[in-house]
Design a protein around this motif. Structure first.
Motif, short mmCIF file in Angstrom:
data_model
loop_
_atom_site.label_atom_id
_atom_site.label_comp_id
_atom_site.label_asym_id
_atom_site.label_seq_id
_atom_site.Cartn_x
_atom_site.Cartn_y
_atom_site.Cartn_z
N VAL A 1 0.87 -1.18 0.00
CA VAL A 1 0.00 0.00 0.00
C VAL A 1 0.90 1.23 0.00
N GLU A 2 0.38 2.35 -0.51
CA GLU A 2 1.19 3.56 -0.47
C GLU A 2 0.31 4.79 -0.47
N THR A 3 0.92 5.89 -0.03
CA THR A 3 0.25 7.18 -0.01
C THR A 3 1.28 8.25 -0.31
N ARG A 4 0.79 9.40 -0.71
CA ARG A 4 1.67 10.55 -0.94
C ARG A 4 1.37 11.57 0.15
N VAL A 5 2.42 12.13 0.74
CA VAL A 5 2.28 13.09 1.83
C VAL A 5 2.88 14.42 1.37
N GLY A 6 2.09 15.47 1.43
CA GLY A 6 2.55 16.79 1.02
C GLY A 6 3.32 17.48 2.13
N ALA A 7 4.52 16.99 2.41
CA ALA A 7 5.36 17.54 3.48
C ALA A 7 6.81 17.14 3.22
N PRO A 8 7.76 17.86 3.81
CA PRO A 8 9.17 17.48 3.69
C PRO A 8 9.43 16.12 4.34
N ILE A 9 10.42 15.44 3.84
CA ILE A 9 10.71 14.09 4.34
C ILE A 9 11.07 14.09 5.82
N THR A 10 11.67 15.16 6.32
CA THR A 10 12.00 15.22 7.75
C THR A 10 10.74 15.17 8.60
N GLU A 11 9.68 15.85 8.17
CA GLU A 11 8.42 15.85 8.92
C GLU A 11 7.71 14.51 8.80
N ALA B 1 -6.04 2.46 4.88
CA ALA B 1 -6.75 3.46 5.69
C ALA B 1 -5.82 4.07 6.73
N ILE B 2 -4.98 3.26 7.34
CA ILE B 2 -4.02 3.79 8.32
C ILE B 2 -3.04 4.73 7.64
N LEU B 3 -2.53 4.36 6.46
CA LEU B 3 -1.61 5.25 5.73
C LEU B 3 -2.29 6.55 5.34
N ASP B 4 -3.55 6.48 4.91
CA ASP B 4 -4.28 7.69 4.56
C ASP B 4 -4.46 8.59 5.78
N ASN B 5 -4.75 8.00 6.95
CA ASN B 5 -4.83 8.78 8.19
C ASN B 5 -3.49 9.44 8.49
N PHE B 6 -2.41 8.70 8.26
CA PHE B 6 -1.08 9.25 8.49
C PHE B 6 -0.85 10.49 7.62
N ALA B 7 -1.14 10.39 6.33
CA ALA B 7 -0.94 11.52 5.42
C ALA B 7 -1.77 12.72 5.87
N ARG B 8 -3.03 12.50 6.23
CA ARG B 8 -3.88 13.61 6.71
C ARG B 8 -3.31 14.23 7.98
N HIS B 9 -2.83 13.41 8.88
CA HIS B 9 -2.24 13.92 10.13
C HIS B 9 -1.05 14.83 9.85
N VAL B 10 -0.14 14.38 9.00
CA VAL B 10 1.05 15.18 8.72
C VAL B 10 0.67 16.48 8.03
N GLU B 11 -0.23 16.42 7.07
CA GLU B 11 -0.62 17.62 6.33
C GLU B 11 -1.39 18.60 7.22
N ARG B 12 -2.26 18.10 8.11
CA ARG B 12 -2.96 18.98 9.07
C ARG B 12 -1.98 19.62 10.03
N SER B 13 -0.99 18.86 10.50
CA SER B 13 0.00 19.38 11.42
C SER B 13 0.80 20.50 10.77
N ARG B 14 1.08 20.36 9.49
CA ARG B 14 1.81 21.43 8.75
C ARG B 14 0.97 22.69 8.68
N GLN B 15 -0.31 22.54 8.40
CA GLN B 15 -1.18 23.70 8.27
C GLN B 15 -1.39 24.40 9.61
N ALA B 16 -1.46 23.61 10.68
CA ALA B 16 -1.67 24.18 12.01
C ALA B 16 -0.41 24.82 12.57
N GLY B 17 0.75 24.31 12.09
CA GLY B 17 2.03 24.73 12.65
C GLY B 17 2.44 26.07 12.23
#
Length: 138
Positions: free
Chosen positions: A5-15, A122-138
């Protein structure tokens, strides 16, 4: 048999790496559906180090520990681990619009291939949403 399974995350690799390997973050994203959650997580991110996540239904009806041992760790690139008699590989791949995260794991025999693929996706999709939300909130 292995499933990928895979997902794309709109964030830097460090995050992406930090969110995938930090217990406080894992507790926030590690669930396949809204009626489940992870109540605790531990990470000893090194070959031979252990990890554990306690996953529970929010209504308290059931729960289980997902635990294993890291077998290979290449920071911001690769994590391999064993859990029971199964193995998994997590690849972090830089992409123009962020990071592609790919997980390949040994299938089990209790659930169908489609059920396993859907749950891990579904877990990977939750992960991507979490990282992207954290970026927007940060």
């Amino acid at each position: 048999m292995q499933i990928t399974v895979e997902t794309r995350v709109g964030a830097p690799i460090t995050e992406v790496w930090r969110a995938y390997t930090t217990p406080a973050d894992i507790i926030r994203w590690n669930a396949a559906s809204d009626d489940w959650h992870t109540t605790q997580a531990s990470v000893d991110l090194r070959p031979g180090g252990a990890f554990s996540s306690r996953m529970e239904a929010k209504d308290g009806s059931m729960g289980f520990d997902f635990a294993g041992t890291y077998t290979k760790v290449l920071p911001q690139e690769l994590i391999e681990y064993a859990f029971g008699d199964r193995k998994a590989r997590v690849e972090f791949m830089q992409a123009p619009e962020g990071v592609t995260l790919r997980v390949t794991f040994d299938a089990e025999t209790t659930h169908t291939e489609d059920q396993q693929r859907a749950g891990w996706q579904a877990i990977l999709d939750n992960f991507a949403r979490h990282v992207e939300r954290s970026r927007q909130a940060g």
